[in-house]
Design a protein around this motif. Structure first.
Motif, PDB file in Angstrom:
ATOM      1  N   ASP A  13      36.835  25.112 -11.295  1.00 29.85           N
ATOM      2  CA  ASP A  13      36.204  23.863 -11.918  1.00 29.85           C
ATOM      3  C   ASP A  13      34.955  23.475 -11.064  1.00 29.85           C
ATOM      4  O   ASP A  13      34.490  22.355 -11.738  1.00 29.85           O
ATOM      5  CB  ASP A  13      37.512  22.719 -11.985  1.00 29.85           C
ATOM      6  CG  ASP A  13      38.362  23.008 -12.955  1.00 29.85           C
ATOM      7  OD1 ASP A  13      37.905  23.770 -13.979  1.00 29.85           O
ATOM      8  OD2 ASP A  13      39.474  22.403 -12.589  1.00 29.85           O
ATOM      9  N   GLY A  14      34.980  23.612  -9.824  1.00 33.49           N
ATOM     10  CA  GLY A  14      33.830  23.414  -8.983  1.00 33.49           C
ATOM     11  C   GLY A  14      34.167  22.224  -8.064  1.00 33.49           C
ATOM     12  O   GLY A  14      35.338  21.796  -8.099  1.00 33.49           O
ATOM     13  N   PHE A  15      33.033  21.820  -7.421  1.00 38.61           N
ATOM     14  CA  PHE A  15      33.359  20.618  -6.166  1.00 38.61           C
ATOM     15  C   PHE A  15      32.039  20.101  -6.253  1.00 38.61           C
ATOM     16  O   PHE A  15      31.068  20.792  -6.061  1.00 38.61           O
ATOM     17  CB  PHE A  15      34.126  21.175  -5.018  1.00 38.61           C
ATOM     18  CG  PHE A  15      33.328  22.411  -4.459  1.00 38.61           C
ATOM     19  CD1 PHE A  15      32.643  22.035  -3.291  1.00 38.61           C
ATOM     20  CD2 PHE A  15      33.770  23.616  -4.831  1.00 38.61           C
ATOM     21  CE1 PHE A  15      32.012  23.244  -2.635  1.00 38.61           C
ATOM     22  CE2 PHE A  15      33.315  24.891  -4.228  1.00 38.61           C
ATOM     23  CZ  PHE A  15      32.284  24.802  -3.358  1.00 38.61           C
ATOM     24  N   ARG A  16      32.146  18.873  -5.459  1.00 33.84           N
ATOM     25  CA  ARG A  16      30.970  18.249  -5.317  1.00 33.84           C
ATOM     26  C   ARG A  16      30.759  18.297  -3.580  1.00 33.84           C
ATOM     27  O   ARG A  16      31.538  17.995  -2.866  1.00 33.84           O
ATOM     28  CB  ARG A  16      30.983  16.919  -5.561  1.00 33.84           C
ATOM     29  CG  ARG A  16      29.778  16.048  -5.442  1.00 33.84           C
ATOM     30  CD  ARG A  16      29.438  14.727  -6.139  1.00 33.84           C
ATOM     31  NE  ARG A  16      29.581  15.216  -7.384  1.00 33.84           N
ATOM     32  CZ  ARG A  16      28.842  14.375  -8.441  1.00 33.84           C
ATOM     33  NH1 ARG A  16      28.646  13.210  -8.110  1.00 33.84           N
ATOM     34  NH2 ARG A  16      28.895  14.780  -9.696  1.00 33.84           N
ATOM     35  N   LEU A  17      29.495  18.795  -3.262  1.00 35.67           N
ATOM     36  CA  LEU A  17      29.245  19.027  -1.832  1.00 35.67           C
ATOM     37  C   LEU A  17      28.834  17.324  -1.200  1.00 35.67           C
ATOM     38  O   LEU A  17      28.499  16.366  -2.144  1.00 35.67           O
ATOM     39  CB  LEU A  17      27.908  19.695  -1.334  1.00 35.67           C
ATOM     40  CG  LEU A  17      28.268  21.228  -2.069  1.00 35.67           C
ATOM     41  CD1 LEU A  17      27.033  22.185  -1.880  1.00 35.67           C
ATOM     42  CD2 LEU A  17      29.417  21.770  -1.251  1.00 35.67           C
ATOM     43  N   SER A  18      28.856  17.276   0.040  1.00 30.35           N
ATOM     44  CA  SER A  18      28.410  16.026   0.572  1.00 30.35           C
ATOM     45  C   SER A  18      26.909  15.499   0.306  1.00 30.35           C
ATOM     46  O   SER A  18      26.813  14.215   0.236  1.00 30.35           O
ATOM     47  CB  SER A  18      28.616  15.881   2.174  1.00 30.35           C
ATOM     48  OG  SER A  18      27.771  16.704   2.868  1.00 30.35           O
TER      49      SER A  18
END
Length: 71
Positions: free
Chosen positions: A25-30
């Motif tokens: 599903d993906g993820f958000r980097l800082s």
């Protein structure tokens, strides 16, 4: 995802799960960037921990851990 980089800017290498199908599903980097990877480019958490433990104790990935070299 377990990545091994030689230094900053190195494309490195990463652990893979050759039999995996699909996409995360993906993820958000800082920095706000959204990343998603094919499931074959990631490994289950237990395998990731095993690889990292081996890296920390020996300085090299386990010989039986599948990986792709991106260099």
């Amino acid at each position: 995802m377990v990545m091994l980089l030689a230094n900053e800017g190195d494309p490195g290498e990463h652990a893979v799960d050759p039999g995996a199908e699909g996409r995360s599903d993906g993820f958000r980097l800082s920095n706000g960037q959204d990343d998603a990877y094919p499931d074959e480019d990631t490994v289950p958490p237990a395998e990731a921990l095993r690889i990292v433990r081996h890296l920390l104790s020996t300085g090299t990935p386990p010989a039986d851990a599948a990986r792709t070299v991106d260099r």
